[in-house]
Design a protein around this motif. Structure first.
Motif, PDB file in Angstrom:
ATOM      1  N   VAL A 134       6.781  66.826  38.019  1.00 45.26           N
ATOM      2  CA  VAL A 134       7.500  68.042  37.659  1.00 45.26           C
ATOM      3  C   VAL A 134       8.782  67.645  36.954  1.00 45.26           C
ATOM      4  N   ASP A 135       9.041  68.290  35.830  1.00 40.98           N
ATOM      5  CA  ASP A 135      10.250  68.047  35.043  1.00 40.98           C
ATOM      6  C   ASP A 135      11.484  68.194  35.947  1.00 40.98           C
ATOM      7  N   SER A 136      12.362  67.177  35.949  1.00 39.39           N
ATOM      8  CA  SER A 136      13.551  67.219  36.810  1.00 39.39           C
ATOM      9  C   SER A 136      14.472  68.380  36.451  1.00 39.39           C
ATOM     10  N   ARG A 137      14.449  68.808  35.168  1.00 46.14           N
ATOM     11  CA  ARG A 137      15.271  69.960  34.778  1.00 46.14           C
ATOM     12  C   ARG A 137      14.780  71.233  35.455  1.00 46.14           C
ATOM     13  N   LEU A 138      13.473  71.301  35.701  1.00 50.13           N
ATOM     14  CA  LEU A 138      12.922  72.461  36.390  1.00 50.13           C
ATOM     15  C   LEU A 138      13.259  72.413  37.873  1.00 50.13           C
ATOM     16  N   VAL A 139      13.132  71.239  38.486  1.00 50.66           N
ATOM     17  CA  VAL A 139      13.419  71.098  39.913  1.00 50.66           C
ATOM     18  C   VAL A 139      14.889  71.389  40.198  1.00 50.66           C
ATOM     19  N   SER A 140      15.740  71.115  39.223  1.00 52.44           N
ATOM     20  CA  SER A 140      17.176  71.310  39.440  1.00 52.44           C
ATOM     21  C   SER A 140      17.570  72.793  39.460  1.00 52.44           C
ATOM     22  N   LEU A 141      16.662  73.674  39.085  1.00 54.54           N
ATOM     23  CA  LEU A 141      16.961  75.110  39.119  1.00 54.54           C
ATOM     24  C   LEU A 141      16.655  75.611  40.528  1.00 54.54           C
TER      25      LEU A 141
END
Length: 938
Positions: A134-141
């Motif tokens: 999973v894209d880390s930018r997505l997890v950070s949301l």
């Protein structure tokens, strides 16, 4: 990918304590657990899931294969105890937000795996998408995981082609699901500004966003703005002030107010200020507003096009487009922006303004025609102005929503062009019939459209009426002259041998094809079809793959003289028996079957009662059987036009289309399938009721002729002779289309006007079919003034008809407009410069290109094709081009393809086919540039 855990919440930082769950996510998680830990034999298991104890869905949930579970929300320890203690017939899933340590071993020892199953949102999301990472930018949301689980479709998220779930991919799917974009046919991968603007038109669109948790709503809006820029900033501003539903109407108003065509006058600036206040504060930068306006303009155009197509959401598209435009007009008034709105290419105010411009320029053109004798130079400029106004109307995006209004504007311009030509009267019956088919029938067609008018714009309606009356008066003069010539011709009894008469259609046109036996024939008699109806029908059939031929070996559409009086009992019987006679259907049927013209070949005639089939059938089974028998001549009488003259038509649209002509479309389909040549003709024409006058007479035999001995009065002519199929071979007939003897109907026949006496004929073959002996393809039939080029909108005129070596008596080549000025109107090219072709064939480039073709095309054929194209303004029907080059019509498309291989150097379109291959176009300047030869004209 974030790892899955089944421990208490504290071990998963981003997971809320009570995650709402939907059927898709729950089914995925339970199915995963049952696959990893198959339940043991014994009572059905009870599964504890840490989730919000809310389940508004079907209590029975499929979790893979044939396995079903029952879902029960349990908000307390007591509720969990109650369900655990009950016997169950199926596996049961209990949704609870009670922490595991509060449940105690008494409960845990009785449930599946003796623990609470936790839902890790990222594990669920990744598995649903089929991703390994999973894209880390997505997890950070922090809001995204929960949102993706809650919004997960019942069948899960679509599987990815790769292994990484990118941020934008996931959020596109989330936005599409949360906003309900599937209703618009917008897929996640197609999500764009247009789709989002369309979404704002849906009822309750704003509620879909405002009902989301605050963090998710803010996060989605931020992401959408980041991806789609300024237009989304404007949308988020309108959402904040609860005006999202006005997004598209407001964008159209902004497009008008901030258009470069609008000046910075005080009224416009004040209107802009009101719009800025409507957005709320702080005011949006001008760049954001103009970007939003441009995006809205594009989205509205796409919306109108979607409404015009049969898209899946067509009813919503049509309703939405009307609602957007209606609200935009309200906002124009509210902001005081009506004047800038007149420049809009999409608002109704702009469309109405352009209609007004058409009215103004049409009236000006009429005034210029009034003074053509003294100031002839005014006419071309006035016609140019009218054409420019109509071109502007056509370019407005609402023109597709009101095609009938645009078509009437085109028709009025055509009548103006015709009025700008000389009023050359017919020189005889043959000349009158020929010109009625070649030109005046087109005038009648245009008159029919213009008569329909424009009630929504009174000024335009008055302009249409003025042009209509002017053209009608000229037509009336022609009818009066023709009636006198018809009376002399009938009395003398010496018809021109070149002229077809209704009783010679079978022997001269139909019988030669039947006797040749190379192609079966379908003869269709459209009772009452006039030259105007034939003009519109022929043009439509040309777009449907039918090629028109001259069955007498010329290059023009033919017309015949009806029997007199021009009533069905005389003229149709004369047509179908090949002799001047009177009779009913039985007489016609017997004569047609047994005629010696067929030389023993079978023939069958079908009238009204034997044409139409039973329920679910267009054609009667006997007619279908006859059409399939290739050794049978089939004749069919279609009464649609004649019936409409008696009873009128429900349609307010002018002209006749194939769809309006009863079974004709199906007949043509059968003819194409069975390889039949088709000849469409009529027995007589008709005139239409146009606020006419009823004249009282003693013995009215029809609405347009009488038999009493009273001498003819104004508007009447006495017809005496062998062509008059009546007692004493005498009738008095009306030639004035504005008169009648009987009560008002939709139209009439029986008279002596050109429209009634002329019997048009269409001889047709499917595109590519071999023609019978003597048949030659005809050029485009529209007269030059119908397709003239004005104001930069190219509409090439049709090929000039072949001349018989002499000018007709009384016909002058000049027009009322000086030739120097009319070149801008009609733009007819000079004759081909033969040395140009000589230089072309002498060029090295041509030799090289010619050598590339596997089968060398003779230079003579190439010369013939190019000369014909240059002689006809660079445009010819494909079949006619092949015929002019000496090639078989059946090889027309292959011949053109070979020419393209020779002429289209480096794939530049020197020679192209348009209209689905029906027409060939030659670009002469490009030809000269590509082959390095100078372009000259003599």
């Amino acid at each position: 990918m974030t790892r899955t855990t089944e421990e208490p919440v504290g071990r998963v930082a981003a997971r809320p304590a009570a995650l709402p769950v939907n059927p898709g996510a729950l089914a995925q998680r339970i199915g995963q657990q049952f696959r990893a830990h198959p339940p043991r034999e014994g009572p059905p298991p009870v599964v504890l899931v840490a989730a919000a104890p809310v389940w508004p869905h079907d209590p029975v949930l499929a979790v893979g294969g044939d396995r079903r579970v029952r879902v029960v929300p349990c908000p307390s320890v007591l509720a969990v105890w109650e369900q655990v203690a009950l016997p169950h017939d199926d596996p049961t899933v209990l949704l609870t937000d009670v922490p595991q340590h509060e449940l105690g071993m008494g409960i845990l020892s009785r449930v599946f795996r003796r623990r609470v199953i936790h839902l890790d949102p990222w594990a669920l999301v990744a598995e649903s998408f089929g991703a390994r990472h999973v894209d880390s930018r997505l997890v950070s949301l922090p809001w995204a995981g929960t949102a993706l689980v809650e919004a997960m479709p019942a069948k899960g998220w679509p599987r990815l082609t790769g292994t990484v779930l990118e941020r934008d991919t996931a959020l596109r799917h989330l936005a599409a699901e949360r906003l309900g974009l599937a209703r618009l046919g917008v897929e996640p991968d197609d999500l764009d500004v247009t789709g989002l603007l369309w979404w704002t038109t849906l009822p309750g669109a704003a509620d879909l966003l405002t009902s989301l948790p605050e963090a998710e709503r803010a996060g989605l809006v931020t992401w959408l703005t980041e991806v789609f820029g300024a237009p989304l900033r404007a949308l988020s501003t309108l959402l904040a002030v609860d005006r999202l539903a006005d997004a598209m109407p407001l964008g159209l108003v902004c497009e008008a107010l901030w258009s470069p065509a609008v000046g910075a006058d005080p009224d416009t600036l004040r209107a802009q200020g009101r719009v800025e206040q409507y957005f709320g504060s702080p005011p949006l930068p001008t760049a954001v507003v103009t970007s939003f306006a441009a995006a809205t303009d594009r989205a509205t155009v796409d919306l109108l096009q979607a409404a015009a197509r049969n898209d899946a959401w067509l009813p919503s598209a049509r309703q939405a487009s009307h609602a957007v435009l209606d609200r935009a007009e309200e906002l124009l008034t509210m902001f005081g922006a009506q004047e800038p709105g007149r420049t809009s290419r999409i608002l109704r105010t702009g469309f109405t303004h352009r209609l007004g411009a058409v009215a103004t320029t049409v009236q000006a053109a009429l005034r210029a025609l009034d003074h053509a004798d003294r100031q002839p130079e005014r006419v071309p400029a006035a016609l140019d102005a009218a054409h420019a106004a109509i071109a502007a109307l056509e370019s407005h995006h609402l023109s597709g929503s009101y095609p009938h209004r645009v078509e009437r504007a085109r028709m009025v311009l055509r009548l103006l062009r015709w009025l700008a030509t000389d009023a050359n009267q017919p020189t005889g019956v043959a000349d009158g019939i020929e010109r009625q088919v070649a030109e005046w029938g087109w005038v009648d067609l245009a008159l029919e459209h213009v008569w329909a008018g424009d009630d929504a714009h009174p000024g335009l309606g008055r302009a249409y009426r003025a042009v209509h009356d002017r053209a009608r008066d000229r037509r009336r003069d022609f009818d009066g002259v023709f009636a006198e010539q018809l009376a002399r011709w009938t009395r003398d009894g010496s018809p021109d041998g070149r002229l077809l008469t209704v009783e010679t259609v079978l022997p001269r046109v139909v019988a030669p094809v039947v006797r040749e036996s190379t192609r079966p024939v379908l003869l269709v008699v459209i009772d009452g079809m006039s030259a105007a109806v034939a003009a519109g029908l022929g043009a439509e059939l040309a777009t449907l793959g039918w090629v028109e031929y001259d069955p007498l070996g010329g290059t023009r559409r033919r017309g015949a003289v009806a029997a007199l009086p021009t009533v069905t009992s005389a003229s149709r019987a004369s047509l179908l028996s090949a002799a001047l006679s009177e009779g009913d259907q039985a007489t016609e049927r017997a004569a047609f079957r047994q005629h010696p013209l067929w030389r023993g070949r079978r023939a069958e005639l079908f009238h009204k009662g034997t044409v139409h089939g039973n329920a679910g059938e267009v054609l009667h089974e006997r007619l279908v059987q006859a059409l399939s028998e290739v050794d049978m001549l089939v004749g069919v009488v279609v009464n649609t036009v004649d019936d409409a003259l008696d009873h009128g038509r429900e349609s307010a649209d002018a002209g006749w289309q194939l769809a309006n002509l009863g079974p004709l479309r199906t007949l043509l389909d059968h003819a194409r399938y069975h390889g039949r040549a088709v000849i469409i003709t009529s027995d007589h024409g008709h005139v239409l009721e146009r606020d006419g006058e009823q004249r009282t007479v003693v013995a009215a035999a029809s609405a347009r002729h009488r038999t009493d001995p009273t001498p003819p009065a104004d508007g009447e002519v006495e017809l005496v002779g062998s062509r008059v199929v009546a007692d004493g071979q005498r009738v008095v007939a009306l030639w004035d289309a504005g008169l009648r003897y009987l009560p008002r109907r939709a139209g009439y026949h029986g008279g002596a006007s050109l429209a009634e006496v002329t019997v048009p004929m269409l001889a047709l073959l499917p595109l590519g079919a071999a023609a019978p002996t003597g048949w030659r393809p005809v050029a485009a039939q529209e007269p030059p003034w119908w397709t003239a080029t004005v104001a930069g909108h190219e509409a090439p005129p049709p090929p000039r008809p072949a001349q018989d070596g002499r000018e007709r008596a009384g016909r002058k080549p000049k027009t009322t407009v000086p030739p120097r000025d009319t070149a801008a109107l009609f733009d007819l090219p000079a004759a081909p410069d033969v040395p140009l072709l000589d230089r072309l064939f002498a060029s090295e480039m041509f030799d090289a290109q010619h050598a590339l073709t596997p089968r060398r095309v003779p230079i003579g054929k190439i010369r013939g094709a190019l000369a014909a194209l240059i002689d006809n303004n660079g445009v010819l029907p494909t079949v006619l081009l092949a015929e002019r080059a000496g090639e078989q019509p059946g090889r027309a498309n292959g011949f053109v393809a070979t020419l393209q291989r020779i002429l289209n150097v480096d794939n530049f379109p020197v020679l192209s086919q348009v209209d689905d291959g029906r027409t060939v176009r030659l670009d002469v300047p490009l030809l000269c540039r590509q082959f390095g030869v100078p372009e000259e004209r003599r």
